[in-house]
Design an enzyme around this catalytic site. Structure first.
Site, PDB file in Angstrom:
ATOM      1  N   HIS A   1       0.854  -7.106  -3.172  1.00 45.31           N
ATOM      2  CA  HIS A   1       0.525  -7.665  -1.856  1.00 45.31           C
ATOM      3  C   HIS A   1      -0.985  -7.669  -1.665  1.00 45.31           C
ATOM      4  CE1 HIS A   1      -0.345  -3.654  -0.297  1.00 45.31           C
ATOM      5  NE2 HIS A   1       0.882  -3.232  -0.589  1.00 45.31           N
TER       6      HIS A   1
ATOM      7  N   CYS B   1       1.943   0.516  -4.337  1.00 46.90           N
ATOM      8  CA  CYS B   1       1.946  -0.938  -4.527  1.00 46.90           C
ATOM      9  C   CYS B   1       0.699  -1.388  -5.285  1.00 46.90           C
ATOM     10  CB  CYS B   1       2.023  -1.646  -3.184  1.00 46.90           C
ATOM     11  SG  CYS B   1       3.630  -1.480  -2.373  1.00 46.90           S
TER      12      CYS B   1
END
Length: 496
Positions: free
Chosen positions: A447, A470
């Site tokens: 992301h 992430c």
């Protein structure tokens, strides 16, 4: 009281005075012409108990309460309390003769002993194409051609500017002349002067019109429009392939500048990471890094500074850099061809980039990793690098790579072979959000870095162990992947 519409009556009221209230006073009859029958009509006056109240009796034939079509007329109160109906008379008044028109007394020309020592020329710029950033030279000259003062202006866009010339003390009425180079043409009043000039542009000095007090002041200024010099097209090729730029390469004086990230991509380098807190760009291929500081006339390549003739600039929200020293720092070459109406620039790929790409392709093809789509994403945690390939198992070709952030200590990014299985527009937080989000396992995802809700960076950090697990990508890269990479694409995460 009723009055017939068709009758115009003149009523004469005789003012009576008395010494005591309640006494009748007899008045003389008045003959009034203009009645219906043309005869005399009698008017009687009565002074009542109150001296201020005068009652007027109507004359026969004029007032008729029983006449149909009559309309009410409100009495008018005149001084002394007398009430009477207004006569239906239209009195036209003639306009008086107009006064003669005034004329201004001409102001005398001031004595010509006032000297001027400066002349200001104000320029509005007009752009008729893509600007060729260049230096324009402005000279003010005497009538015999002697240059009295000279100014050089760096013309970069369509902003207006002024030039203040110093001149020897001169009387009002002296004419000077302007010489110009570095623009396409000059508009002055209704005349257009192409550059180079075949004739000098006259600069007049004169007395102003009188102000409200009759005062006049010397004027030594002019306003002109400068048509900014435009350039012929610059075509760029890399290893024979035409390079399409979102914003064109342009001349800056005798140098060519171009968008940094797109030129880097043309020579095989896709990793151009912007750090807003430092206003700098890191350009990286393999283990070779260059730091470019916007606004400065140098760059730091692989630990050494390289001087530039022009500062790194921002044009149209893109970082522009001097073309030749930038590409040569990465081992590329540049050939320049002036074809008159256009210019061709031929570049070669960076040997550093070619070597890095070959190493990555060899590594991924040896791994035997395949994908359900024509794309493969490889995250190398040791290099803080994400690489996108296209092709198929055993025949993957490099598309681009870029620097990413990974999980912090204790919250490491998971390793293994996964698939892009879910997409969401954003994950919102109080002061920022991340998004778009490409989920590849549980809550693990690729992301964006932290973004404010206006879309600007909140924390743009990459190249570090910083996340909760992430893979953080700068906005332009995650947006590119979302736009180009389909669901079910293999995501391959390795320690090194």
């Amino acid at each position: 009281m009723k009055i017939k519409k068709t009758i115009a009556a003149a009523l004469t009221v005789v003012m009576l005075s008395t010494a005591a209230s309640g006494v009748f006073a007899s008045g003389a009859n008045e003959n009034i012409s203009g009645g219906i029958n043309g005869g005399a009509e009698e008017t009687q006056s009565y002074l009542g108990d109150n001296e201020s109240e005068l009652l007027v009796s109507p004359s026969p034939g004029i007032f008729d309460d029983n006449e149909e079509g009559a309309e009410d007329v409100q009495p008018t109160l005149y001084p002394s309390g007398i009430q009477t109906a207004e006569p239906d008379i239209n009195i036209e008044s003639s306009s008086p003769e107009p006064y003669p028109e005034t004329t201004d007394v001409p102001s005398e020309e001031p004595a010509n002993d006032v000297m001027i020592s400066s002349y200001q020329v104000n320029f509005s710029c007009q752009l008729d194409g893509w600007p060729r950033k260049d230096y324009a030279v402005f000279n003010i000259c005497s009538e015999d051609g002697k240059i009295l003062d000279s100014h050089t202006k760096y013309i970069t866009d369509t902003e207006s500017f002024s030039i203040d010339f110093n001149i020897p003390d001169s009387k009002v009425g002296t004419v000077f002349y302007l010489e110009v180079t570095g623009v396409d043409s000059i508009d002055y009043y209704s005349d257009n002067y192409p550059v180079p000039l075949t004739e000098k542009i006259p600069l007049y000095t004169y007395w102003s019109e009188p102000d409200e007090n009759g005062d006049r002041v010397p004027v030594s200024s002019a306003h002109m429009t400068a048509h900014v010099r435009t350039q012929c097209p610059i075509n760029i090729y890399a290893d024979g392939e035409y390079v399409s730029l979102s914003s064109p390469a342009i001349f800056d004086g005798s140098y060519i500048i171009a968008p940094l990230s797109e030129i880097a991509g043309a020579i095989g380098i896709s990793d151009c990471t912007y750090f807003p807190e430092y206003n700098s760009v890191k350009v990286k291929t393999g283990d070779n890094e260059m730091l470019v500081n916007i606004g400065y006339s140098y760059l730091t390549a692989f630990g050494s500074d390289i001087n530039l003739d022009l500062p790194v600039s921002n044009i149209n929200s893109l970082t522009y850099i001097e073309l030749r020293p930038f590409i040569e720092a990465f081992g590329s070459t540049l050939e320049y061809y002036d074809n008159g109406s256009y210019i061709d620039i031929k570049l070669t790929k960076s040997p550093m980039a070619v070597s890095s790409i070959a190493d990555q392709e060899a590594r991924i093809n040896e791994s035997g990793v395949g994908s359900s789509t024509d794309y493969l994403i490889w995250v190398n945690k040791e290099k803080f690098r994400c690489t996108v390939f296209s092709g198929s198992k055993g025949n993957w070709k490099w598309v681009k790579d870029f620097t990413v952030g990974i999980g912090a200590e204790g919250r490491e990014t998971i390793t293994g072979v996964f698939e892009y299985i879910d997409y969401t527009n954003m994950w919102p937080y109080d002061s920022y959000y991340v998004g778009p989000v490409m989920v590849f396992y549980g809550n693990y995802a690729l992301h964006s870095t932290f973004l404010k809700y206006d879309g600007t960076p909140y924390d743009n950090t990459v190249g570090a162990k910083i996340s909760h697990g992430c893979v953080r990508c700068q906005a332009k890269y995650i947006n590119w992947m979302v736009d180009n990479i389909p669901m079910k694409t293999r995501v391959y995460v390795t320690e090194s």
